[in-house]
Design an enzyme around this catalytic site. Structure first.
Site, PDB file in Angstrom:
ATOM      1  N   GLU A  51       0.817  -1.222   0.000  1.00 27.81           N
ATOM      2  CA  GLU A  51       0.000   0.000   0.000  1.00 27.81           C
ATOM      3  C   GLU A  51       0.851   1.272   0.000  1.00 27.81           C
ATOM      4  OE1 GLU A  51      -2.608  -3.172   1.955  1.00 27.81           O
ATOM      5  OE2 GLU A  51      -0.511  -2.525   2.148  1.00 27.81           O
ATOM      6  N   PHE A 113     -11.893  -6.584  14.212  1.00 26.11           N
ATOM      7  CA  PHE A 113     -10.779  -7.084  13.402  1.00 26.11           C
ATOM      8  C   PHE A 113     -10.435  -6.092  12.299  1.00 26.11           C
ATOM      9  CE2 PHE A 113      -9.339  -9.628   9.684  1.00 26.11           C
ATOM     10  CZ  PHE A 113      -8.106 -10.014  10.204  1.00 26.11           C
ATOM     11  N   GLN A 114      -9.196  -5.732  12.225  1.00 29.00           N
ATOM     12  CA  GLN A 114      -8.660  -4.792  11.232  1.00 29.00           C
ATOM     13  C   GLN A 114      -9.347  -3.430  11.286  1.00 29.00           C
ATOM     14  OE1 GLN A 114      -8.364  -6.671   7.316  1.00 29.00           O
ATOM     15  NE2 GLN A 114      -6.317  -7.397   7.834  1.00 29.00           N
ATOM     16  N   LYS A 163     -17.699  -0.404   5.709  1.00 28.48           N
ATOM     17  CA  LYS A 163     -18.063  -1.392   4.689  1.00 28.48           C
ATOM     18  C   LYS A 163     -19.561  -1.412   4.403  1.00 28.48           C
ATOM     19  CE  LYS A 163     -17.399  -6.120   3.103  1.00 28.48           C
ATOM     20  NZ  LYS A 163     -16.752  -7.431   3.308  1.00 28.48           N
ATOM     21  N   MET A 467      24.453   9.404   2.379  1.00 30.90           N
ATOM     22  CA  MET A 467      24.359  10.734   2.973  1.00 30.90           C
ATOM     23  C   MET A 467      24.610  10.693   4.472  1.00 30.90           C
ATOM     24  SD  MET A 467      24.081  13.867   2.236  1.00 30.90           S
ATOM     25  CE  MET A 467      23.183  14.272   0.752  1.00 30.90           C
TER      26      MET A 467
END
Length: 558
Positions: A51, A113-114, A163, A467
């Site tokens: 993602e 959940f999630q 959802k 760097m």
């Protein structure tokens, strides 16, 4: 017409003229992906490997095209994986719309959940964000999100949709929307007059160009302005290409790794005109010593930037394109031959230099410039290679250098290059990375192969975090703590394992041949360039020092 929430999301994307989205599916966002499947001929979906890559791809698409980029993610870890990409866009004022889906409304706040409060998490790094709990408000929310992302000072907006809202139905009415964004900040006539008077009174003006000049599409007006003021021009990392890097008045980048010419010139000018820049610490060095001989005139769309980092003499608040138009109408042609002659002397005395007898970062960038005739779209990660790309490639057009300037996100470039190529398929897109950065999101090479996105990935491979190691070398008595990457990773084999072409280059001649082959190949190519671990970016300004104290390798030897 009666549509469910997921179908409304797709309909609203089509309203906005969205042709490409980047994302990764999951349980909470399945309804949206089901609707997207039905419209796959109208909206291309690029399935990234992570993602974070989707967020960076949306960002790269936006920077390259000037349109809003779109990314999709599911709830919980899917949504949180977007955070770094959203923050990157926020710091550089890039318009993206991130659409996430969450657990159902009845499950919110119950540690389901999630489930994650992604709106709360992203509140400090978005222009605005929404959680839509009422389907009747979904279409208007999406329309507002795009308008906010693109209007005034651009930036990312997040929409979180439970959802069940994507499954519920409501009446949807199509509308014709303004896809350009709205500039609501009007330019004050009084401020314009004051700016003109300051410019007319100046004997040694210098123009400093920032990312706002790119975002506002002000290149034409800026060129006219420079001709009228008759002044040398420097830029920030984000301002590259707004003013042509091939113009005789251009003196190179300003700041920590800016040219001595720009740093000395700004330190000696009597008027610094700042066009769409925000005085980053990487530009100013010690702010107490920055441009102390100069009055400062700042032109910016965001009033919050006035006197934020550096105290200015006068500001003009408004869209830069409009501001420059107004000033150009009122400003008589100026002439500063002696001042420009002094700056030319600086340019002759302090050119950028590097070791010519071996493969180095600067050589790589100059060879890319030669073989692409300066027409490529360059993307970078963050570090030494980023500074070399800023110093040694001559950008003549805006939106041709895409880089994480504000957040400094390692792992940004590969995803962004995919987005840029999707948005500008006719352009040669090259991502410049260090080996440390490439490791961050190199799985997106698989995305390039899967979707046949023919980008060129150059890895400037010095087997260290260049760097950071440079700082350890100069300021930490060569204590190389956790910056050495000597291991068995073979980027050529890695590229081939993911289905791309891999080429290794250890000499200037080998790189020139490798690049020639890569540019003629209609497939993703990774070029592993082996350079020395001790190569450094010069010039440099030490932490806490004034930009007039810039030093280089010769100064170190002396």
């Amino acid at each position: 017409m009666l549509l469910n929430g997921a179908e409304i999301v797709i309909a609203c994307l089509k309203e906005q003229g969205v042709d490409t989205v980047f994302g990764y599916p999951g349980g909470a966002i399945l309804n949206v992906y089901d609707a997207l499947y039905k419209h796959r001929e109208e909206i291309r979906h690029v399935l990234t490997s992570h993602e974070q890559g989707a967020a960076h791809a949306a960002d790269g698409y936006a920077r390259a095209t000037g349109k809003a980029g779109v990314c999709l993610a599911t709830s919980g870890p899917g949504a949180t994986n977007l955070v770094t990409g959203i923050a990157t866009a926020y710091m550089d004022s890039i318009p993206i719309v991130a659409i996430t889906c969450n657990v159902g409304v009845s499950l919110l706040g119950k540690d389901s959940f999630q489930e994650i409060d992604i709106a709360g998490i992203t509140m400090p790094i978005t222009k605005h964000n929404y959680i839509v709990k009422d389907i009747t408000k979904l279409a208007d929310t999406i329309r507002k999100a795009f308008q906010i992302a693109k209007s005034d000072r651009p930036g990312p907006v997040l929409i979180d949709i439970p959802k069940d809202i994507t499954a519920n139905q409501t009446e949807y009415t199509p509308v014709t929307v303004n896809t350009e964004g709205i500039k609501t900040v009007s330019v004050s006539e009084e401020e314009v007059e004051a700016a003109v008077q300051m410019i007319e009174a100046a004997k040694r003006p210098y123009i400093f160009v920032g990312g706002g000049a790119v975002l506002s599409g002000a290149s034409k007006e800026l060129k006219e302005f420079v001709d009228k003021v008759d002044a040398p021009v420097t830029d920030s990392l984000m301002g590259k290409g707004a003013f042509p890097g091939t113009d005789p008045r251009y003196t190179g980048m300003l700041g920590m790794h800016g040219t001595k010419t720009s740093n000395y010139g700004v330190s000696g000018c009597d008027l610094l005109i700042v066009a769409g820049a925000r005085f980053s610490d990487r530009v100013t060095g010690n702010t107490e010593k920055f441009a102390r001989k100069a009055k400062i005139l700042q032109l910016d769309i965001d009033a919050a930037e006035m006197n934020k980092n550096v105290v200015i003499t006068q500001g003009v608040v408004g869209d830069l394109k409009e501001t420059l138009k107004r000033i150009n109408e009122k400003l008589p042609k100026q002439s500063h031959p002696e001042w420009l002659a002094r700056i030319r002397e600086y340019k002759e005395k302090y050119p950028l230099k590097y070791h010519q007898d071996t493969l180095t970062g600067p050589f790589i960038i100059e060879e890319v410039y030669r073989q692409t005739n300066g027409e490529a779209l360059l993307v970078t990660e963050v570090g030494q290679h980023q500074m070399w790309a800023a110093q040694y490639y001559k950008y003549t057009k805006p939106r041709t250098l895409l880089t994480s300037g504000g957040l400094g996100t390692m792992g940004y470039g590969l995803g962004a290059s995919l987005g840029a190529k999707c948005g500008c398929p006719d352009k040669t897109v090259i991502n410049i990375a260090g080996d440390g950065c490439f490791r961050m999101n190199m799985n997106e090479i698989a995305t390039a192969v899967r979707h046949h996105i023919p980008i060129v990935q150059i890895v400037v491979n010095n087997h260290v975090l260049g760097m950071v190691r440079q700082w350890q070398d100069l300021f930490y008595d060569e204590r190389y703590s956790a910056t050495v990457l000597r291991d068995a990773v073979d980027f050529v084999k890695l590229a081939e394992a993911m289905g791309a072409k891999g080429i290794r280059a250890q000499t200037q001649e080998e790189f020139a041949e490798a690049l020639k082959e890569a540019l003629s190949c209609d497939c993703p190519v990774v070029i592993d360039c082996q350079i020395g671990a001790d190569d450094k970016v010069w010039p440099m300004v030490a932490p806490g020092a004034a930009i007039s104290d810039a030093f280089d390798e010769e100064d170190m030897e002396e």
